[in-house]
Design an enzyme around this catalytic site. Structure first.
Site, mmCIF file in Angstrom:
data_model
loop_
_atom_site.group_PDB
_atom_site.id
_atom_site.type_symbol
_atom_site.label_atom_id
_atom_site.label_comp_id
_atom_site.label_asym_id
_atom_site.label_seq_id
_atom_site.Cartn_x
_atom_site.Cartn_y
_atom_site.Cartn_z
ATOM 1 N N LYS A 70 30.374 120.044 56.490
ATOM 2 C CA LYS A 70 30.620 118.262 56.353
ATOM 3 C C LYS A 70 31.432 117.191 55.637
ATOM 4 C CE LYS A 70 25.783 118.489 55.039
ATOM 5 N NZ LYS A 70 24.422 117.884 54.991
ATOM 6 N N ASN A 91 26.477 114.969 58.838
ATOM 7 C CA ASN A 91 25.473 116.039 59.192
ATOM 8 C C ASN A 91 25.565 115.713 60.666
ATOM 9 O OD1 ASN A 91 23.449 113.636 58.931
ATOM 10 N ND2 ASN A 91 21.942 114.895 58.565
ATOM 11 N N ASP A 107 20.699 112.456 56.140
ATOM 12 C CA ASP A 107 20.090 112.821 55.555
ATOM 13 C C ASP A 107 19.345 111.950 54.276
ATOM 14 O OD1 ASP A 107 20.990 115.725 55.695
ATOM 15 O OD2 ASP A 107 22.366 115.793 54.459
ATOM 16 N N ALA A 135 22.911 116.508 48.591
ATOM 17 C CA ALA A 135 21.725 115.795 49.031
ATOM 18 C C ALA A 135 21.633 114.544 47.699
ATOM 19 C CB ALA A 135 20.725 116.901 48.339
ATOM 20 N N ARG A 156 23.491 117.665 35.490
ATOM 21 C CA ARG A 156 24.048 118.240 34.275
ATOM 22 C C ARG A 156 25.716 118.030 33.871
ATOM 23 N NH1 ARG A 156 23.573 124.399 36.476
ATOM 24 N NH2 ARG A 156 25.109 124.076 38.010
ATOM 25 N N THR A 157 26.091 117.870 35.612
ATOM 26 C CA THR A 157 27.787 117.609 34.995
ATOM 27 C C THR A 157 27.977 116.705 34.703
ATOM 28 O OG1 THR A 157 28.155 120.166 36.609
ATOM 29 C CG2 THR A 157 30.006 118.553 35.948
ATOM 30 N N TYR A 217 12.132 123.114 49.608
ATOM 31 C CA TYR A 217 10.924 123.476 50.621
ATOM 32 C C TYR A 217 10.951 124.743 50.262
ATOM 33 C CZ TYR A 217 15.091 123.814 53.987
ATOM 34 O OH TYR A 217 15.621 124.073 54.299
ATOM 35 N N GLY A 238 9.803 118.832 50.176
ATOM 36 C CA GLY A 238 10.542 118.294 50.824
ATOM 37 C C GLY A 238 11.223 119.054 52.829
HETATM 38 P P1 ATR Z 1 23.475 120.527 47.754
HETATM 39 O O1 ATR Z 1 24.585 120.019 48.654
HETATM 40 O O2 ATR Z 1 22.027 120.924 48.346
HETATM 41 O O3 ATR Z 1 23.454 118.679 46.835
HETATM 42 P P2 ATR Z 1 25.271 120.597 46.133
HETATM 43 O O4 ATR Z 1 26.556 120.072 46.035
HETATM 44 O O5 ATR Z 1 25.514 122.265 45.083
HETATM 45 O O6 ATR Z 1 24.358 121.499 46.562
HETATM 46 O O7 ATR Z 1 24.601 120.360 44.435
HETATM 47 C C1 ATR Z 1 23.559 120.785 43.422
HETATM 48 C C2 ATR Z 1 23.100 120.312 42.385
HETATM 49 O O8 ATR Z 1 21.853 121.077 41.785
HETATM 50 C C3 ATR Z 1 23.683 119.730 41.704
HETATM 51 O O9 ATR Z 1 23.469 118.152 40.973
HETATM 52 C C4 ATR Z 1 23.799 120.860 40.983
HETATM 53 O O10 ATR Z 1 24.454 120.386 39.609
HETATM 54 P P3 ATR Z 1 26.189 119.875 38.813
HETATM 55 O O11 ATR Z 1 26.700 119.228 39.155
HETATM 56 O O12 ATR Z 1 25.589 120.153 37.109
HETATM 57 O O13 ATR Z 1 26.334 121.828 39.021
HETATM 58 C C5 ATR Z 1 22.212 120.730 40.471
HETATM 59 N N1 ATR Z 1 21.643 122.445 39.911
HETATM 60 C C6 ATR Z 1 21.974 122.807 40.838
HETATM 61 N N2 ATR Z 1 21.643 124.388 39.697
HETATM 62 C C7 ATR Z 1 21.312 123.633 38.554
HETATM 63 C C8 ATR Z 1 20.565 124.473 37.610
HETATM 64 N N3 ATR Z 1 20.269 125.454 37.082
HETATM 65 N N4 ATR Z 1 20.234 123.512 36.364
HETATM 66 C C9 ATR Z 1 20.611 122.057 36.674
HETATM 67 N N5 ATR Z 1 21.102 121.427 37.683
HETATM 68 C C10 ATR Z 1 21.345 122.983 38.966
#
Ligand code: ATR
Length: 275
Positions: A70, A91, A107, A135, A156-157, A217, A238
């Site tokens: 992307k 996308n 999206d 997303a 989380r981050t 989903y 979803g």
């Molecule tokens: P997508 O393109 O589907 O958004 P991604 O960019 O990998 O996928 O993002 C995944 C999201 O899910 C992120 O916000 C991630 O949090 P981090 O930024 O902290 O990595 C979150 N995520 C994935 N697994 C998680 C978990 N076990 N607990 C909390 N957040 C989680």
């Protein structure tokens, strides 16, 4: 029947073998009665530029772009729509009449359309977005464009949350998990709950009067949606976002708008077939 006149559209990604896009888009072409067909091409990371060259050489009618291409596609196309420019992520690629390529990000707008389809208005809503990945960022950007009054991002981050919040200007804030309780609209944009019964937030924070959306989903009915329903909240699954981002892609490629219900049924049939 595929003939010499058939227009080919496709998704590029890696991996793409599990993509639902061929099922959704081919159902849309059939229902519209247009002579298009949609395929999936597995393109190695770093090769998106060459895939765009191929798109032009082969005369493809449109392209969907998924992970991990992307951002590379956003750098390579000739112009970007406002959402794609803000997110630096594409996308959808459209071939213009002069042969140049335009990149879009459907999206976030797909999520807004799925809410509208269910009768939920985003304008003025206080939203809480769980997650700040690709997303999550697309959703924050779309909520801001659709007039949400406040957008709290829980992630989380912390660094990713900061980046997502910046998309919402002064309506965005990094928040702690308790922000769910104050929101009109709660959106899970993490992968938590995919193929599991894990919850992305404390279900005790959910309540009647809220709309709770899960972009996960698989399963169709996630633990979050069950918890939201038990709490008396309205729920949106979803598949809505998946379907509506694809409806928007169809409109961009050929100007016609397929029936979302047809695309949803195709996605559901494909998911059931895989079980
Ligand atoms: P997508 O393109 O589907 O958004 P991604 O960019 O990998 O996928 O993002 C995944 C999201 O899910 C992120 O916000 C991630 O949090 P981090 O930024 O902290 O990595 C979150 N995520 C994935 N697994 C998680 C978990 N076990 N607990 C909390 N957040 C989680």
């Amino acid at each position: 029947m595929i003939t010499g006149r058939t227009t080919v559209a496709a998704v590029i990604g890696h991996p793409v073998v599990h993509s639902l896009s061929p099922a959704l888009h081919n159902a849309a072409f059939a229902s519209l009665g247009i002579d298009w067909v949609y395929a999936a091409f597995d393109v190695a990371e770093g090769d998106a530029d060459r895939a765009l060259d191929a798109m032009q050489v082969l005369g493809l009618g449109g392209l969907s772009v998924t992970m991990p291409h992307k951002a590379q596609v956003a750098s390579a196309v000739h112009r970007l729509d406002p959402a794609a420019a803000a997110l630096r992520s594409v996308n959808t690629v459209v071939v213009e009449h002069d042969g140049t390529l335009s990149g879009y990000s459907t999206d976030g707008a797909g999520l807004i359309a799925s809410l509208e389809e269910c009768g939920h208005d985003v304008n003025g809503a206080r939203a809480c977005v769980l997650g700040a990945g690709g997303a999550g960022r697309a959703i924050v950007d779309a909520l801001a464009r659709a007039g949400a009054s406040r957008i709290d991002v829980v992630n989380r981050t912390a660094a990713a949350a900061d980046e997502a919040v910046a998309l919402a200007g002064d309506r965005g804030s990094v928040a702690s998990a308790s922000a769910v309780a104050d929101a009109d609209l709660v959106i899970n944009a993490t992968s938590v709950g995919m193929h599991s019964t894990e919850l992305p937030c404390d279900p005790a924070l959910l309540r009647a009067g809220q709309v709770v959306v899960d972009i996960v989903y698989q399963p169709r009915r996630t633990a979050l949606l069950d918890a939201a329903q038990t709490a008396g909240a309205a729920t949106v699954d979803g598949l809505g976002m998946l379907v509506h981002q694809a409806v928007l892609q169809q409109r961009l490629w050929h100007g016609q708008v397929p029936d979302p219900a047809v695309m949803r049924a195709a996605a559901e049939a494909e998911l059931s077939r895989r079980q």
